[in-house]
Design a protein around this motif. Structure first.
Motif, PDB file in Angstrom:
ATOM      1  N   ASP A 222       3.816 107.324   3.906  1.00  0.00           N
ATOM      2  CA  ASP A 222       3.621 106.236   4.742  1.00  0.00           C
ATOM      3  C   ASP A 222       4.476 106.079   6.370  1.00  0.00           C
ATOM      4  O   ASP A 222       3.659 105.579   7.279  1.00  0.00           O
ATOM      5  CB  ASP A 222       4.112 104.879   4.031  1.00  0.00           C
ATOM      6  N   GLU A 228      -3.534 111.633   4.014  1.00  0.00           N
ATOM      7  CA  GLU A 228      -3.472 112.035   2.528  1.00  0.00           C
ATOM      8  C   GLU A 228      -2.100 112.222   1.725  1.00  0.00           C
ATOM      9  O   GLU A 228      -1.376 112.849   2.611  1.00  0.00           O
ATOM     10  CB  GLU A 228      -4.402 112.803   1.914  1.00  0.00           C
ATOM     11  N   SER A 256      -8.188 103.193  -9.642  1.00  0.00           N
ATOM     12  CA  SER A 256      -7.687 102.529  -8.315  1.00  0.00           C
ATOM     13  C   SER A 256      -6.542 102.272  -8.354  1.00  0.00           C
ATOM     14  O   SER A 256      -5.758 102.573  -9.239  1.00  0.00           O
ATOM     15  CB  SER A 256      -8.244 101.068  -8.645  1.00  0.00           C
ATOM     16  N   PHE A 257      -5.821 101.986  -7.151  1.00  0.00           N
ATOM     17  CA  PHE A 257      -4.532 101.642  -7.063  1.00  0.00           C
ATOM     18  C   PHE A 257      -3.805 100.745  -8.120  1.00  0.00           C
ATOM     19  O   PHE A 257      -2.651 100.988  -8.533  1.00  0.00           O
ATOM     20  CB  PHE A 257      -4.043 101.100  -5.537  1.00  0.00           C
ATOM     21  N   VAL A 280      -0.607 101.926  -0.995  1.00  0.00           N
ATOM     22  CA  VAL A 280      -1.673 100.896  -1.066  1.00  0.00           C
ATOM     23  C   VAL A 280      -1.827 100.010   0.033  1.00  0.00           C
ATOM     24  O   VAL A 280      -2.674  99.848   0.469  1.00  0.00           O
ATOM     25  CB  VAL A 280      -1.325 100.180  -2.426  1.00  0.00           C
ATOM     26  N   SER A 281      -0.543 100.031   0.801  1.00  0.00           N
ATOM     27  CA  SER A 281      -0.593  99.080   1.901  1.00  0.00           C
ATOM     28  C   SER A 281      -1.444  99.897   2.975  1.00  0.00           C
ATOM     29  O   SER A 281      -1.932  99.031   4.008  1.00  0.00           O
ATOM     30  CB  SER A 281       1.005  98.685   2.278  1.00  0.00           C
ATOM     31  N   ARG A 282      -1.370 101.131   3.062  1.00  0.00           N
ATOM     32  CA  ARG A 282      -2.292 101.728   4.086  1.00  0.00           C
ATOM     33  C   ARG A 282      -3.364 102.420   3.510  1.00  0.00           C
ATOM     34  O   ARG A 282      -4.266 102.894   4.272  1.00  0.00           O
ATOM     35  CB  ARG A 282      -1.183 102.924   4.365  1.00  0.00           C
ATOM     36  N   ASN A 283      -3.841 101.939   2.329  1.00  0.00           N
ATOM     37  CA  ASN A 283      -5.270 102.382   1.787  1.00  0.00           C
ATOM     38  C   ASN A 283      -5.343 103.948   1.903  1.00  0.00           C
ATOM     39  O   ASN A 283      -6.431 104.279   2.283  1.00  0.00           O
ATOM     40  CB  ASN A 283      -6.349 101.650   2.457  1.00  0.00           C
ATOM     41  N   PRO A 285      -5.546 107.753   0.646  1.00  0.00           N
ATOM     42  CA  PRO A 285      -5.961 108.504  -0.560  1.00  0.00           C
ATOM     43  C   PRO A 285      -4.890 109.019  -1.314  1.00  0.00           C
ATOM     44  O   PRO A 285      -4.082 109.805  -0.575  1.00  0.00           O
ATOM     45  CB  PRO A 285      -6.916 109.280  -0.116  1.00  0.00           C
ATOM     46  N   THR A 302      -7.858 105.619  -5.224  1.00  0.00           N
ATOM     47  CA  THR A 302      -8.102 104.900  -4.071  1.00  0.00           C
ATOM     48  C   THR A 302      -8.064 103.480  -4.200  1.00  0.00           C
ATOM     49  O   THR A 302      -7.948 103.054  -5.556  1.00  0.00           O
ATOM     50  CB  THR A 302      -9.538 105.230  -3.326  1.00  0.00           C
ATOM     51  N   GLN A 303      -8.616 102.599  -3.268  1.00  0.00           N
ATOM     52  CA  GLN A 303      -8.607 101.086  -3.424  1.00  0.00           C
ATOM     53  C   GLN A 303      -9.722 100.859  -4.419  1.00  0.00           C
ATOM     54  O   GLN A 303      -9.566 100.218  -5.226  1.00  0.00           O
ATOM     55  CB  GLN A 303      -8.860 100.499  -2.067  1.00  0.00           C
ATOM     56  N   HIS A 304     -11.016 101.429  -4.018  1.00  0.00           N
ATOM     57  CA  HIS A 304     -12.160 100.955  -4.773  1.00  0.00           C
ATOM     58  C   HIS A 304     -12.794 102.332  -5.181  1.00  0.00           C
ATOM     59  O   HIS A 304     -13.650 102.926  -4.241  1.00  0.00           O
ATOM     60  CB  HIS A 304     -13.223 100.232  -3.851  1.00  0.00           C
TER      61      HIS A 304
END
Ligand code: ADP
Ligand code: ASP
Ligand code: MG
Length: 473
Positions: A222, A228, A256-257, A280-283, A285, A302-304
């Motif tokens: 982060d 990554e 997903s996260f 998660v806040s930075r999306n 991987p 990942t997010q989705h």
């Protein structure tokens, strides 16, 4: 500038062969990424030995403490001898080991005299394994032709004063990380950072909690705006169940996260529960990969996630719990009972893992770590003494030796019949379910069962909920 952060866990750096293997992975990735940061755990088993050393000294069992201390020293010295050829580099590394073990000897002696070890002392001691190992790994990398430098995370991760479970101050840490790491990148060096440990604002060592090296790596990723984060362990990614319970558990290719957050929270040891917060806040991987099967892709988080899959993704467990019940007809419709009850739990420093309340409001039950059982009962009894006296609350009692089994998967959302299948499987296996809770996110359903039924419950749900779903094509 492409930046990758990779973390190698205890088993990935647990023996000379494993360290060599991890170093080769780093060497290989160095060719594809502009900036690379490596985070290492202590050699597998060392953190436990360090803690044992401190505890036995506190119990005045000096002989055991000394024996454990010698084991720790021996394990590091033989590792160094088999990885680094005799010469200046080997001698320098051996000196690092002796220096840290001399310190440990001093700590052990003072613990014996005091007859106790404080949380602060425990952090100083339990973090020694990472400090030594970062030096070993950096040295092995240099030997392979990868310019690298060990960095102690006390210079990077600044936390509050909660020893053994410290919370990072992200802004201060970001500044420190940028100041220390960017110049190393500019020199083309691979920083090898100690996982797990950190420091408070006064520079005193703290730790992020057991298994916290994953979190260290996520914080670094982060704060360095990495592209990554890869977590290297000894399994083929995040699996559909703990492989020690279900040997044929499968790799989950994508998660997903949100799902991995539930999985880690509900006991899948492969990731520390706090790991996903920074990513998660930075999306960003996040990959979980196997050091001993590096060509296998592992799990991508990942997010989705792209792929669709069956509705149940994984089954996990948390052991060593008690379930407490506060019951009484007088609780009906009285506001504030739950708040006071959980206030009393919090005063004992116990975290509540799962809550369930019957709709008639005649009982509230919740699970807590077993070690807090007695203190929490007494605390609630004190808080509710008037209600107990009046008979509004009949009793506060605990059922000990229970396990939470959680069934996780975003595919469960809005799909009817999933719970029927879970309970059907448990019924067939003749397993009694003590309590149930489902989060409104519908990513997970959690059940409480007796400890002795837990393994069978996981196997039954896995066999009926996961194995029966056709593998993806
Ligand atoms: P590391 O030292 O690499 O951090 P850990 O021992 O902390 O490794 O975590 C990896 C271990 O987690 C695996 O060896 C496996 O036995 C256990 N584990 C439990 N549940 C799961 C799961 N659902 N998926 C993968 N591994 C799991
Ligand atoms: N070595 C530490 C532990 O065993 C941290 C980690 O491995 O993540 O808890
Ligand atoms: Mg771990």
């Amino acid at each position: 500038m492409k930046t990758l952060v990779m973390k190698f866990g205890g088993t990935s750096v647990g023996s000379p062969t494993a360290i060599q293997q991890s170093a080769e992975i780093i060497h290989h990735q160095k060719q594809s990424w502009e900036n690379l940061v490596v985070v290492v755990s202590a050699m597998g088993g060392i953190t436990n030995l360090l803690i044992e050393c401190a505890r036995t000294a506190a119990n005045n069992d000096y002989l055991t403490a000394k024996r454990v201390l010698t084991d720790i020293q021996q394990k590091h010295l033989t590792t160094i001898e088999s990885l680094i050829p005799a010469g200046a580099e080997q001698s320098a590394l051996k000196a690092v080991v002796h220096q840290h073990l001399d310190l440990l000897t001093t700590y052990v002696e003072s613990i014996r005299v005091m007859g106790e070890v404080t949380p602060r002392g425990m952090d100083t001691i339990s973090s020694l394994g990472e400090r030594i190992n970062a030096q070993i790994v950096a040295s092995v990398l240099r030997n392979l032709g990868v310019p690298s430098q060990a960095v102690e995370a006390t210079r990077l991760i600044i936390t509050d004063n909660t020893f053994q479970n410290a919370a990072p101050h992200i802004d201060l840490s970001r500044q420190a990380i940028q100041t220390v790491i960017q110049p190393l990148f500019q020199e083309g060096l691979v920083p090898v950072v100690t996982g797990f440990l950190s420091a408070n604002q006064a520079g005193i060592t703290t730790t992020l909690g057991r298994g916290g090296s994953d979190y260290t790596a996520a914080i670094l990723a982060d704060c360095l705006d990495a592209d990554e984060l890869w977590i290297w362990s000894d399994v083929d990614g995040v699996l559909s169940a703990d492989p020690r319970i279900v040997p044929n558990a499968r790799t989950i290719p994508e998660l997903s996260f949100a799902e991995v957050g539930e999985l880690a929270y509900f006991g899948a040891k492969v990731l520390h529960p706090k790991t996903i917060r920074p990513v998660v806040s930075r999306n960003m991987p996040l990959w979980v990969k196997n050091t001993f099967n590096p060509d296998f892709p592992g799990t991508r988080i990942t997010q989705h996630p792209q792929r669709t899959r069956g509705e149940i993704t994984a089954v996990t467990t948390i052991h060593d719990l008690s379930i407490l019940t506060v019951e009484g007809r007088g609780m009906l419709g009285v506001p504030g009972i739950a708040a006071r009850c959980f206030g009393a739990v919090a005063r004992q420093g116990a975290s509540v893992l799962m809550i369930s309340q019957s709709s008639s409001e005649q009982s509230i039950c919740f699970t807590i770590p077993a070690e807090h059982t007695q203190a929490v009962i007494e605390s609630i009894e004190e808080e509710m003494s008037l209600e107990l006296h009046r008979g509004d609350i009949d009793r506060v009692w605990a059922r000990e030796k229970v396990t939470i089994v959680s069934v996780i998967g975003s595919g469960m959302r809005e799909i009817p019949g999933v719970s029927a299948r879970i309970f059907g499987a448990l019924g067939q296996a003749q397993i009694n379910v003590i309590a149930i809770a489902q989060g409104s996110s519908e990513y997970s359903i959690s059940l409480v069962v007796n400890d002795q039924d837990a393994r069978e419950a996981v196997r039954a749900i896995h066999a009926n909920g996961i194995e029966r779903i056709k593998p993806e094509v």
